[in-house]
Design a protein around this motif. Structure first.
Motif, PDB file in Angstrom:
ATOM      1  N   LEU A   1       0.692  -1.358  -0.351  1.00 53.80           N
ATOM      2  CA  LEU A   1       0.462  -0.356   0.167  1.00 53.80           C
ATOM      3  C   LEU A   1       0.504   1.152  -0.348  1.00 53.80           C
ATOM      4  N   PRO A   2       1.105   2.249  -1.062  1.00 47.88           N
ATOM      5  CA  PRO A   2       1.884   3.473  -1.135  1.00 47.88           C
ATOM      6  C   PRO A   2       1.424   4.092   0.162  1.00 47.88           C
ATOM      7  N   PHE A   3       2.439   5.128   0.836  1.00 46.77           N
ATOM      8  CA  PHE A   3       2.171   5.846   1.311  1.00 46.77           C
ATOM      9  C   PHE A   3       2.844   7.097   1.789  1.00 46.77           C
ATOM     10  N   ILE A   4       3.759   7.239   0.344  1.00 46.51           N
ATOM     11  CA  ILE A   4       4.168   8.178  -0.657  1.00 46.51           C
ATOM     12  C   ILE A   4       3.749   8.535  -1.986  1.00 46.51           C
ATOM     13  N   ILE A   5       2.798   9.231  -2.341  1.00 45.20           N
ATOM     14  CA  ILE A   5       2.930   9.342  -3.696  1.00 45.20           C
ATOM     15  C   ILE A   5       3.736  11.008  -4.588  1.00 45.20           C
ATOM     16  N   THR A   6       4.491  11.247  -5.424  1.00 46.84           N
ATOM     17  CA  THR A   6       5.023  12.355  -5.043  1.00 46.84           C
ATOM     18  C   THR A   6       4.833  12.744  -7.135  1.00 46.84           C
ATOM     19  N   ALA A   7       4.611  13.376  -7.404  1.00 46.73           N
ATOM     20  CA  ALA A   7       3.932  14.055  -9.122  1.00 46.73           C
ATOM     21  C   ALA A   7       5.266  14.557  -9.212  1.00 46.73           C
ATOM     22  N   GLN A   8       6.328  14.248  -9.503  1.00 47.63           N
ATOM     23  CA  GLN A   8       7.312  14.229 -10.635  1.00 47.63           C
ATOM     24  C   GLN A   8       7.372  15.760 -11.053  1.00 47.63           C
ATOM     25  N   ASP A   9       8.137  16.101 -11.557  1.00 45.68           N
ATOM     26  CA  ASP A   9       8.939  17.355 -12.815  1.00 45.68           C
ATOM     27  C   ASP A   9       8.072  17.024 -14.125  1.00 45.68           C
ATOM     28  N   ASP A  10       9.186  15.747 -14.220  1.00 45.42           N
ATOM     29  CA  ASP A  10       8.855  15.218 -15.841  1.00 45.42           C
ATOM     30  C   ASP A  10       7.272  14.147 -16.226  1.00 45.42           C
ATOM     31  N   ASN A  11       6.141  15.312 -15.162  1.00 46.47           N
ATOM     32  CA  ASN A  11       5.043  13.969 -15.108  1.00 46.47           C
ATOM     33  C   ASN A  11       4.396  12.691 -15.000  1.00 46.47           C
ATOM     34  N   THR A  12       5.435  11.868 -14.150  1.00 38.74           N
ATOM     35  CA  THR A  12       5.369  11.173 -13.737  1.00 38.74           C
ATOM     36  C   THR A  12       4.896  11.082 -12.033  1.00 38.74           C
ATOM     37  N   LEU A  13       4.148   9.960 -11.796  1.00 32.26           N
ATOM     38  CA  LEU A  13       4.112   9.991 -10.434  1.00 32.26           C
ATOM     39  C   LEU A  13       4.745   8.541  -9.796  1.00 32.26           C
ATOM     40  N   GLU A  14       5.051   8.852  -8.847  1.00 29.18           N
ATOM     41  CA  GLU A  14       6.326   7.764  -7.188  1.00 29.18           C
ATOM     42  C   GLU A  14       5.385   7.516  -7.036  1.00 29.18           C
ATOM     43  N   PHE A  15       4.869   6.288  -6.417  1.00 33.23           N
ATOM     44  CA  PHE A  15       4.044   5.174  -5.714  1.00 33.23           C
ATOM     45  C   PHE A  15       5.077   4.934  -4.654  1.00 33.23           C
ATOM     46  N   LYS A  16       5.444   4.981  -3.167  1.00 35.97           N
ATOM     47  CA  LYS A  16       6.255   4.308  -2.619  1.00 35.97           C
ATOM     48  C   LYS A  16       5.465   3.542  -1.542  1.00 35.97           C
ATOM     49  N   SER A  17       5.480   1.957  -1.449  1.00 31.85           N
ATOM     50  CA  SER A  17       5.438   1.607  -0.509  1.00 31.85           C
ATOM     51  C   SER A  17       6.612   1.078   0.533  1.00 31.85           C
ATOM     52  N   PHE A  18       6.295   0.068   1.371  1.00 30.49           N
ATOM     53  CA  PHE A  18       7.126  -0.626   1.833  1.00 30.49           C
ATOM     54  C   PHE A  18       7.690  -2.011   1.198  1.00 30.49           C
ATOM     55  N   LEU A  19       7.503  -2.566   0.235  1.00 32.78           N
ATOM     56  CA  LEU A  19       8.174  -3.476  -0.912  1.00 32.78           C
ATOM     57  C   LEU A  19       8.256  -3.308  -2.109  1.00 32.78           C
ATOM     58  N   GLN A  20       7.665  -1.719  -2.815  1.00 31.91           N
ATOM     59  CA  GLN A  20       7.864  -1.475  -3.522  1.00 31.91           C
ATOM     60  C   GLN A  20       7.904   0.046  -4.246  1.00 31.91           C
TER      61      GLN A  20
ATOM     62  N   VAL B   1       6.718   1.972  -6.663  1.00 31.81           N
ATOM     63  CA  VAL B   1       6.218   1.718  -8.846  1.00 31.81           C
ATOM     64  C   VAL B   1       6.226   3.668  -9.511  1.00 31.81           C
ATOM     65  N   ASN B   2       6.673   3.727 -10.188  1.00 26.21           N
ATOM     66  CA  ASN B   2       6.424   4.797 -11.460  1.00 26.21           C
ATOM     67  C   ASN B   2       5.818   4.790 -12.228  1.00 26.21           C
ATOM     68  N   LEU B   3       4.431   5.844 -12.533  1.00 26.06           N
ATOM     69  CA  LEU B   3       4.086   5.681 -13.624  1.00 26.06           C
ATOM     70  C   LEU B   3       3.540   6.965 -14.725  1.00 26.06           C
ATOM     71  N   ALA B   4       3.130   7.142 -15.284  1.00 28.33           N
ATOM     72  CA  ALA B   4       2.947   8.012 -16.292  1.00 28.33           C
ATOM     73  C   ALA B   4       1.482   7.867 -16.376  1.00 28.33           C
ATOM     74  N   PRO B   5       0.626   9.315 -16.148  1.00 25.61           N
ATOM     75  CA  PRO B   5      -0.935   9.439 -16.113  1.00 25.61           C
ATOM     76  C   PRO B   5      -1.574   9.209 -17.538  1.00 25.61           C
ATOM     77  N   ARG B   6      -1.060   9.087 -18.253  1.00 21.51           N
ATOM     78  CA  ARG B   6      -1.433   8.354 -19.510  1.00 21.51           C
ATOM     79  C   ARG B   6      -1.681   7.411 -19.635  1.00 21.51           C
ATOM     80  N   ASP B   7      -1.192   6.034 -18.654  1.00 22.68           N
ATOM     81  CA  ASP B   7      -0.851   4.742 -18.448  1.00 22.68           C
ATOM     82  C   ASP B   7      -2.292   4.404 -17.691  1.00 22.68           C
ATOM     83  N   ILE B   8      -2.545   5.308 -16.865  1.00 22.26           N
ATOM     84  CA  ILE B   8      -3.386   5.307 -15.970  1.00 22.26           C
ATOM     85  C   ILE B   8      -4.520   5.061 -16.778  1.00 22.26           C
ATOM     86  N   VAL B   9      -6.069   3.611 -16.391  1.00 23.62           N
ATOM     87  CA  VAL B   9      -6.669   3.311 -17.189  1.00 23.62           C
ATOM     88  C   VAL B   9      -7.997   3.775 -16.944  1.00 23.62           C
TER      89      VAL B   9
END
Length: 140
Positions: free
Chosen positions: A62-81, A83-91
């Protein structure tokens, strides 16, 4: 760079609750194996421990920190992983029906479970909608 943080109180409660359940189940299982007569409960304990292991796996991802990067990506940080996502990849972004307070982000390579106990969730969803107007948002 914008950062969205999970509620520390919520995370402490969640992990404390899982810890108490896990330790209690292990103690009961050990008590049953030591010869204390527990009947059918001894055979149910391994199933309960497997179920608790699944809960640990889900909630540690479960992500506890989400960072919106300057290059228009979202970084989801959890204890185990991480995940870097571009908003265009979100369905789609959908509320979990059987898990009140949680929602699921479906993306091109999988899905992420998130909690609504984070700062500025409406702002995060607006940011995703701005970058990807085709994303389906339901019941939030």
């Amino acid at each position: 760079m914008k950062e969205f943080r999970g509620s520390v109180t919520f995370l402490v409660f969640l992990y404390s609750f899982l810890t108490v359940l896990t330790l209690g189940s292990l103690a009961l299982f050990a008590l049953g194996l030591s010869g204390f007569r527990m009947g059918w409960a001894v055979w149910v304990m391994p199933l309960l421990l497997v179920l608790l292991l699944r809960f640990w796996w889900v909630y540690l991802k479960l992500p506890f920190i989400i960072t919106a990067q300057d290059d228009n990506t979202l970084e989801f940080k959890s204890f185990l992983q991480v995940v870097n996502l571009a908003p265009r990849d979100i369905v789609a972004i959908r509320e979990r029906y059987l898990l009140p307070g949680f929602f699921m982000i479906r993306h091109s390579s999988g899905k992420l479970l998130l909690t609504t106990q984070m700062t500025d969730i409406p702002e995060l969803i607006a940011l995703i909608k701005k970058e990807n107007p085709a994303v389906q948002v339901s019941r939030l």
